[in-house]
Design a protein around this motif. Structure first.
Motif, PDB file in Angstrom:
ATOM      1  N   VAL A   6       0.843  -1.335   0.051  1.00 52.82           N
ATOM      2  CA  VAL A   6       0.095   0.100  -0.019  1.00 52.82           C
ATOM      3  C   VAL A   6       1.012   1.349  -0.031  1.00 52.82           C
ATOM      4  O   VAL A   6       1.921   1.348   0.738  1.00 52.82           O
ATOM      5  N   ILE A   7       0.688   2.292  -0.977  1.00 57.49           N
ATOM      6  CA  ILE A   7       1.671   3.490  -1.116  1.00 57.49           C
ATOM      7  C   ILE A   7       0.631   4.262  -0.905  1.00 57.49           C
ATOM      8  O   ILE A   7      -0.485   4.604  -1.632  1.00 57.49           O
ATOM      9  N   GLU A   8       0.866   5.277  -0.133  1.00 59.29           N
ATOM     10  CA  GLU A   8       0.078   6.543   0.398  1.00 59.29           C
ATOM     11  C   GLU A   8       0.687   8.093   0.178  1.00 59.29           C
ATOM     12  O   GLU A   8      -0.022   8.877   0.086  1.00 59.29           O
ATOM     13  N   GLY A   9       1.915   7.926   0.179  1.00 55.98           N
ATOM     14  CA  GLY A   9       2.614   9.201   0.000  1.00 55.98           C
ATOM     15  C   GLY A   9       2.688   9.998  -1.163  1.00 55.98           C
ATOM     16  O   GLY A   9       2.600   9.319  -2.382  1.00 55.98           O
ATOM     17  N   ASP A  10       2.501  11.336  -1.309  1.00 66.01           N
ATOM     18  CA  ASP A  10       2.557  12.350  -2.313  1.00 66.01           C
ATOM     19  C   ASP A  10       3.972  11.999  -3.263  1.00 66.01           C
ATOM     20  O   ASP A  10       4.972  12.027  -2.693  1.00 66.01           O
ATOM     21  N   PRO A  11       3.971  11.321  -4.489  1.00 66.41           N
ATOM     22  CA  PRO A  11       5.185  11.132  -5.195  1.00 66.41           C
ATOM     23  C   PRO A  11       6.076  12.231  -5.716  1.00 66.41           C
ATOM     24  O   PRO A  11       7.277  12.109  -5.695  1.00 66.41           O
ATOM     25  N   GLN A  12       5.432  13.555  -5.369  1.00 65.35           N
ATOM     26  CA  GLN A  12       6.066  14.555  -5.831  1.00 65.35           C
ATOM     27  C   GLN A  12       6.819  15.224  -4.339  1.00 65.35           C
ATOM     28  O   GLN A  12       7.771  16.165  -4.494  1.00 65.35           O
ATOM     29  N   ARG A  13       6.461  14.664  -3.308  1.00 67.45           N
ATOM     30  CA  ARG A  13       6.976  15.497  -1.982  1.00 67.45           C
ATOM     31  C   ARG A  13       7.694  14.406  -1.236  1.00 67.45           C
ATOM     32  O   ARG A  13       8.603  14.957  -0.301  1.00 67.45           O
ATOM     33  N   ARG A 111       1.337 -10.849   4.209  1.00 72.75           N
ATOM     34  CA  ARG A 111       1.671  -9.619   4.672  1.00 72.75           C
ATOM     35  C   ARG A 111       1.259  -8.371   3.883  1.00 72.75           C
ATOM     36  O   ARG A 111       1.366  -8.436   2.735  1.00 72.75           O
ATOM     37  N   THR A 112       0.904  -7.228   4.878  1.00 77.07           N
ATOM     38  CA  THR A 112       0.970  -6.046   4.058  1.00 77.07           C
ATOM     39  C   THR A 112       1.868  -5.202   4.464  1.00 77.07           C
ATOM     40  O   THR A 112       1.895  -4.830   5.755  1.00 77.07           O
ATOM     41  N   VAL A 113       2.403  -4.295   3.610  1.00 73.35           N
ATOM     42  CA  VAL A 113       3.410  -3.245   3.904  1.00 73.35           C
ATOM     43  C   VAL A 113       3.016  -2.049   3.198  1.00 73.35           C
ATOM     44  O   VAL A 113       2.487  -1.989   2.298  1.00 73.35           O
ATOM     45  N   THR A 114       2.793  -0.831   4.325  1.00 70.98           N
ATOM     46  CA  THR A 114       2.521   0.063   4.084  1.00 70.98           C
ATOM     47  C   THR A 114       3.569   1.306   3.988  1.00 70.98           C
ATOM     48  O   THR A 114       4.351   1.341   4.733  1.00 70.98           O
ATOM     49  N   PHE A 115       3.714   1.917   2.691  1.00 72.86           N
ATOM     50  CA  PHE A 115       4.516   3.281   2.622  1.00 72.86           C
ATOM     51  C   PHE A 115       3.884   4.444   2.748  1.00 72.86           C
ATOM     52  O   PHE A 115       2.955   4.871   1.712  1.00 72.86           O
ATOM     53  N   ARG A 116       3.983   5.252   3.656  1.00 71.58           N
ATOM     54  CA  ARG A 116       3.427   6.742   3.797  1.00 71.58           C
ATOM     55  C   ARG A 116       4.540   7.688   3.864  1.00 71.58           C
ATOM     56  O   ARG A 116       5.820   7.424   3.968  1.00 71.58           O
ATOM     57  N   ALA A 117       4.091   8.799   3.653  1.00 69.29           N
ATOM     58  CA  ALA A 117       5.062  10.249   3.739  1.00 69.29           C
ATOM     59  C   ALA A 117       5.570  10.389   5.123  1.00 69.29           C
ATOM     60  O   ALA A 117       5.365   9.955   5.975  1.00 69.29           O
TER      61      ALA A 117
END
Length: 117
Positions: A6-13, A111-117
């Motif tokens: 799961v990817i949540e972060g703004d790809p430009q920031r 497993r779930t791996v989350t990438f946040r800002a």
């Protein structure tokens, strides 16, 4: 092991998209599988054809195809950001999906791996 990403972060920031890509590559290299990479919140910006970091996005799309997993963007998050598949603004190689696919992703993965800002 079967992973959901799961990817949540703004790809430009931030680097969440890049970190998730490196994790996915390492997981596959170690013999694991990726069930689905799910773009949520600001990460769905890469589903817009106008997103300007095409190299990383192209790598993600190619990698997902090569390893037979879906790269999916949340339909609600996409709509809130003005990206709509019907008008041709969404990028080929990224599926626009609902939360049902997200729930399925969580159920199918070990497993779930989350990438946040």
């Amino acid at each position: 092991m079967n992973f959901a990403i799961v990817i949540e972060g703004d790809p430009q920031r931030d680097k969440s998209l890049a970190h998730a890509y490196e994790f996915a590559r390492a997981a596959i290299a170690a013999g694991h599988r990726i069930h689905r990479a799910f773009l949520y919140h600001d990460a769905v910006r890469i589903a817009d054809r106008g997103f300007n970091d095409n190299i990383l996005v192209d790598h993600w799309i190619k990698f997902a195809r090569e390893h037979s997993f879906e790269l999916a963007a949340c339909v609600s998050a996409v709509a809130r950001r003005g990206i709509a598949a019907a008008d041709g603004t969404s990028r080929d190689g990224i599926a626009i999906v609902g939360l049902g696919q997200f729930a399925d992703c969580l159920l199918q993965a070990d497993r779930t791996v989350t990438f946040r800002a």
